[in-house]
Write a protein that holds these residues in place. Structure first.
Motif, mmCIF file in Angstrom:
data_model
loop_
_atom_site.group_PDB
_atom_site.id
_atom_site.type_symbol
_atom_site.label_atom_id
_atom_site.label_comp_id
_atom_site.label_asym_id
_atom_site.label_seq_id
_atom_site.Cartn_x
_atom_site.Cartn_y
_atom_site.Cartn_z
ATOM 1 N N THR A 9 1.023 -1.354 0.183
ATOM 2 C CA THR A 9 0.140 0.123 -0.103
ATOM 3 C C THR A 9 1.090 1.006 -0.193
ATOM 4 O O THR A 9 0.159 2.020 -0.680
ATOM 5 N N ASP A 10 1.688 0.937 0.547
ATOM 6 C CA ASP A 10 2.939 2.525 1.145
ATOM 7 C C ASP A 10 3.477 2.751 -0.347
ATOM 8 O O ASP A 10 4.341 3.829 0.058
ATOM 9 N N LYS A 11 3.685 1.275 -1.968
ATOM 10 C CA LYS A 11 5.002 1.571 -2.213
ATOM 11 C C LYS A 11 4.316 1.863 -3.927
ATOM 12 O O LYS A 11 5.041 1.646 -4.591
#
Ligand code: C5P
Length: 436
Positions: free
Chosen positions: A410-412
């Motif tokens: 999700t954070d990439k």
């Protein structure tokens, strides 16, 4: 290398499949995975077997398979850990990953699994039955126009009476939609002036002198005579050409004479949408039952089809309004708006005619689901783009040159998009160099 060698390998694969006493058939959940899964199941009717339809062959799925003795993977198989399993046969058409297990895959014989033969076609050549389902899977995987092995399969299906090929209007619902709906809800392409308005579509029919009913019954496009069809196609072409070029309006269409007439299963392309609706809404077993001719299953599938089409329609409207151009590709951020199960379908629909690929993202299960689509003319291999870019940010990706996907943390997302841009630009530079 070539078709004869592929056929020999298919023959060997059949022997391996039937050497299993009670296999688990693990198949993908999209139209190609369901139709190929159904071909294998129909070959195993009367023999012990179980079915399992899944979204992806990730580590969680592998964990559940570790104690199985015999597995036939269909439209799946690309996981390193497959080598840890016992008896396995892989029937697939994706880029080949060496697992040390027997595999039948057109890619291993110089046949392009992205455009010339899908898993359903591969399963057809292994078991020699259900050419109609073979065709449904190919169309579900955007393998149109038919070439090479797909064409051979289609010709064999025509000879066996399972397929009929015609040149006709390539709109959705030739056999299943009342005429006004058929015209108003066409997405391929929407017809300017009548799109989304049954009333205006009705008016067009009146102007052309085409009766929308015969007695009590609504007429469908397939009920029209040649003269009426000609009139209607000219009128549609005229409406479209006022706005843009008329492209692909008329082309090869495929009827399936052994399936119920006036149902969405009579047209091979519509059949693939029914299967996508089942699989992508968590009902793969329903899709398999539909393939095997279960009428009650078809009735249930019809309600998923209506939902599926509504979600796609809404998704396409959102995508058209919010897509952005990031240079080497178009980008669609559909997180929280479009379901991960249909993001790929939506990307494919809004792409039409675009000169560059589209990458769409949606919320996945604890990660981000990426889908990408491109026209063949760009020459970009999206399977490679997704594989490399996702790999760089700790995700997994792959697929075909024109349709591929990935799951990324999700954070990439931003990093992933930057990596994708690098790979696409590199591919374009190589292509340009080869041209110069
Ligand atoms: O999910 P979507 O329809 O976008 O997938 C397009 C293609 O990419 C399918 O053939 C699918 O099997 C492949 N894919 C993959 N790895 C992923 C996601 C999709 O190989 N993580």
């Amino acid at each position: 290398m070539g078709f004869a060698e592929f056929q020999e390998a298919a023959h060997e694969a059949k022997k391996i499949a039937f050497s299993f006493s009670s296999p688990l058939i693990v198949h993908h959940y999209d139209a190609d995975g369901l139709s190929s899964g159904a071909i294998v199941k129909s070959a195993f009717l009367g023999r012990p077997h179980r079915m399992w339809g899944i979204k992806k062959l990730d580590d969680a799925a592998m964990e559940k398979l570790m104690n199985e003795r015999e597995i036939i993977f269909v439209d799946l198989g690309n996981n390193e850990r497959v080598r840890e399993l016992k008896d396995v046969l892989i029937i697939d058409h994706h880029q080949v990953k060496e697992t040390g297990k027997p595999q039948i895959n057109p890619m291993m014989h110089g046949i392009d699994g992205g455009s010339e033969l899908s898993s359903s076609g591969t399963a057809y050549f292994v078991f020699g039955k259900n050419a109609d389902l073979g065709l449904v899977g190919a169309l579900g995987d955007m393998q149109y126009p038919l070439t090479g092995a797909n064409k051979t399969m289609c010709e064999q299906g025509i000879a066996s009476g399972e397929i009929r090929k015609e040149i006709d209007l390539r709109f959705y619902g030739r056999f299943s939609r009342p005429l006004a709906q058929f015209l108003a809800y066409s997405e391929e392409p929407p017809v300017p002036g009548i799109a989304y308005s049954e009333e205006r579509a009705q008016k067009l029919l009146e102007d052309l002198g085409i009766e929308p009913r015969k007695g009590e019954e609504w007429r469908v496009y397939a009920d029209l005579d040649l003269d009426e069809k000609r009139k209607l196609i000219s009128a549609i072409a005229e409406l479209i050409s006022r706005k843009r070029r008329v492209e692909g309006l008329v082309g090869e269409v495929y009827d399936l004479p052994k399936r119920p007439r006036r149902s969405a299963l009579y047209d091979a392309h519509e059949f693939s949408t029914v299967l996508n609706a089942c699989g992508r809404h968590g009902k793969p077993e329903l899709g398999i039952a539909v393939c095997l001719g279960d009428e009650a299953a078809y009735l249930e599938a019809s309600s998923f089809l209506a939902l599926h089409k509504r979600m796609i329609r809404e998704g396409v409207l959102f995508a058209r309004a919010s897509m952005s151009d990031l240079g080497p590709f178009l980008f669609l951020d559909a997180r929280g708006i479009i379901d991960e199960g249909i993001i790929g379908v939506v990307c494919g629909m809004v792409l039409q005619g675009a000169q560059k690929p589209i990458i769409g993202i949606a919320h996945g299960e604890g990660d981000i689901k990426v889908s990408s689509r491109t026209g063949r003319r760009t020459g970009i291999n999206l399977g490679n783009v997704m594989n490399v870019a996702a790999g760089k940010v700790g995700g997994i990706g792959g697929g075909h040159s024109v349709a591929a996907g990935a799951s990324v943390p999700t954070d990439k997302v931003n990093e992933f998009l930057i990596e994708a841009k690098v790979v696409i630009e590199m591919e374009m530079a190589i292509r340009q160099k080869a041209k110069d």
